[in-house]
Motif scaffolding. Structure first.
Motif, mmCIF file in Angstrom:
data_model
loop_
_atom_site.group_PDB
_atom_site.id
_atom_site.type_symbol
_atom_site.label_atom_id
_atom_site.label_comp_id
_atom_site.label_asym_id
_atom_site.label_seq_id
_atom_site.Cartn_x
_atom_site.Cartn_y
_atom_site.Cartn_z
ATOM 1 N N LYS A 1 34.806 62.465 37.847
ATOM 2 C CA LYS A 1 35.427 63.081 36.662
ATOM 3 C C LYS A 1 36.505 62.159 36.126
ATOM 4 O O LYS A 1 37.457 61.829 36.829
ATOM 5 N N ARG A 2 36.349 61.737 34.865
ATOM 6 C CA ARG A 2 37.383 60.926 34.230
ATOM 7 C C ARG A 2 38.588 61.805 33.881
ATOM 8 O O ARG A 2 38.462 63.034 33.789
ATOM 9 N N PRO A 3 39.759 61.187 33.657
ATOM 10 C CA PRO A 3 40.969 61.980 33.366
ATOM 11 C C PRO A 3 40.803 62.912 32.169
ATOM 12 O O PRO A 3 41.376 64.000 32.140
ATOM 13 N N GLU A 4 39.998 62.496 31.177
ATOM 14 C CA GLU A 4 39.843 63.321 29.972
ATOM 15 C C GLU A 4 38.735 64.360 30.104
ATOM 16 O O GLU A 4 38.581 65.236 29.236
ATOM 17 N N ASP A 5 37.958 64.305 31.177
ATOM 18 C CA ASP A 5 36.861 65.252 31.372
ATOM 19 C C ASP A 5 37.363 66.539 32.027
ATOM 20 O O ASP A 5 38.402 66.560 32.700
ATOM 21 N N HIS A 6 36.589 67.614 31.830
ATOM 22 C CA HIS A 6 36.937 68.905 32.416
ATOM 23 C C HIS A 6 36.061 69.242 33.612
ATOM 24 O O HIS A 6 36.439 70.089 34.428
ATOM 25 N N GLU A 7 34.906 68.607 33.709
ATOM 26 C CA GLU A 7 33.987 68.911 34.793
ATOM 27 C C GLU A 7 33.535 67.622 35.471
ATOM 28 O O GLU A 7 33.549 66.537 34.882
ATOM 29 N N PHE A 8 33.117 67.770 36.736
ATOM 30 C CA PHE A 8 32.589 66.641 37.494
ATOM 31 C C PHE A 8 31.136 66.372 37.106
ATOM 32 O O PHE A 8 30.390 67.299 36.769
ATOM 33 N N THR A 9 30.765 65.094 37.199
ATOM 34 C CA THR A 9 29.384 64.675 36.950
ATOM 35 C C THR A 9 28.774 64.174 38.244
ATOM 36 O O THR A 9 29.390 63.367 38.955
ATOM 37 N N HIS A 10 27.574 64.647 38.553
ATOM 38 C CA HIS A 10 26.882 64.230 39.772
ATOM 39 C C HIS A 10 26.368 62.798 39.583
ATOM 40 O O HIS A 10 25.567 62.529 38.685
ATOM 41 N N ILE A 11 26.845 61.851 40.429
ATOM 42 C CA ILE A 11 26.474 60.449 40.217
ATOM 43 C C ILE A 11 25.649 59.855 41.359
ATOM 44 O O ILE A 11 24.999 58.817 41.180
ATOM 45 N N PHE B 1 37.362 49.606 33.781
ATOM 46 C CA PHE B 1 38.464 50.542 33.578
ATOM 47 C C PHE B 1 37.957 51.966 33.372
ATOM 48 O O PHE B 1 38.683 52.933 33.619
ATOM 49 N N ASN B 2 36.702 52.099 32.914
ATOM 50 C CA ASN B 2 36.121 53.426 32.732
ATOM 51 C C ASN B 2 35.825 54.110 34.065
ATOM 52 O O ASN B 2 35.509 55.308 34.086
ATOM 53 N N ASP B 3 35.924 53.364 35.160
ATOM 54 C CA ASP B 3 35.665 53.950 36.479
ATOM 55 C C ASP B 3 36.886 54.651 37.054
ATOM 56 O O ASP B 3 36.816 55.251 38.133
ATOM 57 N N SER B 4 38.020 54.589 36.351
ATOM 58 C CA SER B 4 39.216 55.297 36.805
ATOM 59 C C SER B 4 38.986 56.795 36.707
ATOM 60 O O SER B 4 38.385 57.290 35.750
ATOM 61 N N GLY B 5 39.457 57.521 37.717
ATOM 62 C CA GLY B 5 39.299 58.963 37.700
ATOM 63 C C GLY B 5 39.227 59.536 39.100
ATOM 64 O O GLY B 5 39.634 58.890 40.075
ATOM 65 N N THR B 6 38.689 60.734 39.200
ATOM 66 C CA THR B 6 38.600 61.448 40.473
ATOM 67 C C THR B 6 37.164 61.431 40.978
ATOM 68 O O THR B 6 36.240 61.812 40.253
ATOM 69 N N TYR B 7 36.994 60.996 42.217
ATOM 70 C CA TYR B 7 35.684 60.996 42.871
ATOM 71 C C TYR B 7 35.693 62.043 43.975
ATOM 72 O O TYR B 7 36.617 62.097 44.785
#
Length: 215
Positions: free
Chosen positions: A60-70, A111-117
């Motif tokens: 989930k990126r900082p601006e996203d509201h939900e997690f994406t299954h990767i 830089f787009n990989d920043s966020g919550t895993y």
């Protein structure tokens, strides 16, 4: 090599011996353009019980509201499920059904990989009476930077190393001066002793009756 990478490598070398499992937090800072190991370890509490586990990674990126299954791993298959990570995720975890290390390696970090895993273990414990299902979730807050920041401990360790080198060099110089002085003093003492012995021998060899005339 970081501490986390070393422990993962060690655990991978002993996948059949679960006593080598140790839960260590993942690193949280990656450098753009380089690779990064997303760490996730979930050790079994009862090593004697056989088990089977799957691992899923969500992002989930900082601006996203939900997690994406990767990513999904179910031995022996590892599947990348999102196009943003296509050909960039590589399984670095346990290579059998009883997964305890769920690490994945991210290639060419951006830089787009920043966020919550979020790493999710779904484990089935094969107990004597009936199987038991256990779910374990862990999160990694990843920050991508342009250049690696030197950790304070690394800076302190380097300073201490240089201080020790200087102190050892000074100590070596003092030891050399002390040894040289000691050798010189011993040399002077030997020379003085030789001079006294030579003077004594000269006095002993001189006839005390020389110069005395018989009447």
């Amino acid at each position: 090599m970081s501490c986390w990478t070393f422990l993962v490598a060690f655990s991978l070398l002993v996948p059949w011996c679960h006593a080598g499992c140790a839960e260590v937090d993942s690193m949280t800072e990656a450098v753009a353009g380089e690779g990064f190991l997303l760490g996730c370890i979930s050790c079994k509490k009862r090593e004697e019980v056989s088990a089977r586990a799957t691992v899923d990674w969500h992002f989930k990126r900082p601006e996203d509201h939900e997690f994406t299954h990767i990513f999904h791993y179910e031995h022996p298959n590892a599947n990348v499920l999102h196009e943003d990570f296509s050909d960039r995720l590589q399984w670095q975890g346990t290579l059998n059904d009883d997964v305890q290390i769920g690490a994945v390696y991210v290639q060419n970090v951006t830089f787009n990989d920043s966020g919550t895993y979020r790493c999710t273990f779904r484990r089935t414990l094969f107990l004597p009476l009936q199987p038991e299902n256990v779910v374990v979730e862990k999160e990694v807050e990843l920050t991508v930077v342009a250049a690696a920041n030197r950790e304070l401990t690394a800076v302190i360790s380097e300073i201490v190393m240089y201080v020790l080198i200087v102190v050892l060099q000074l100590w070596l110089i003092l030891v050399m001066v002390y040894c040289y002085k000691k050798i010189w003093d011993e040399h002077e003492a030997r020379e003085a002793k030789k001079a006294l012995e030579a003077e004594g021998s000269l006095l002993e060899s001189k006839d005390p009756c020389d110069g005395v005339q018989a009447e």
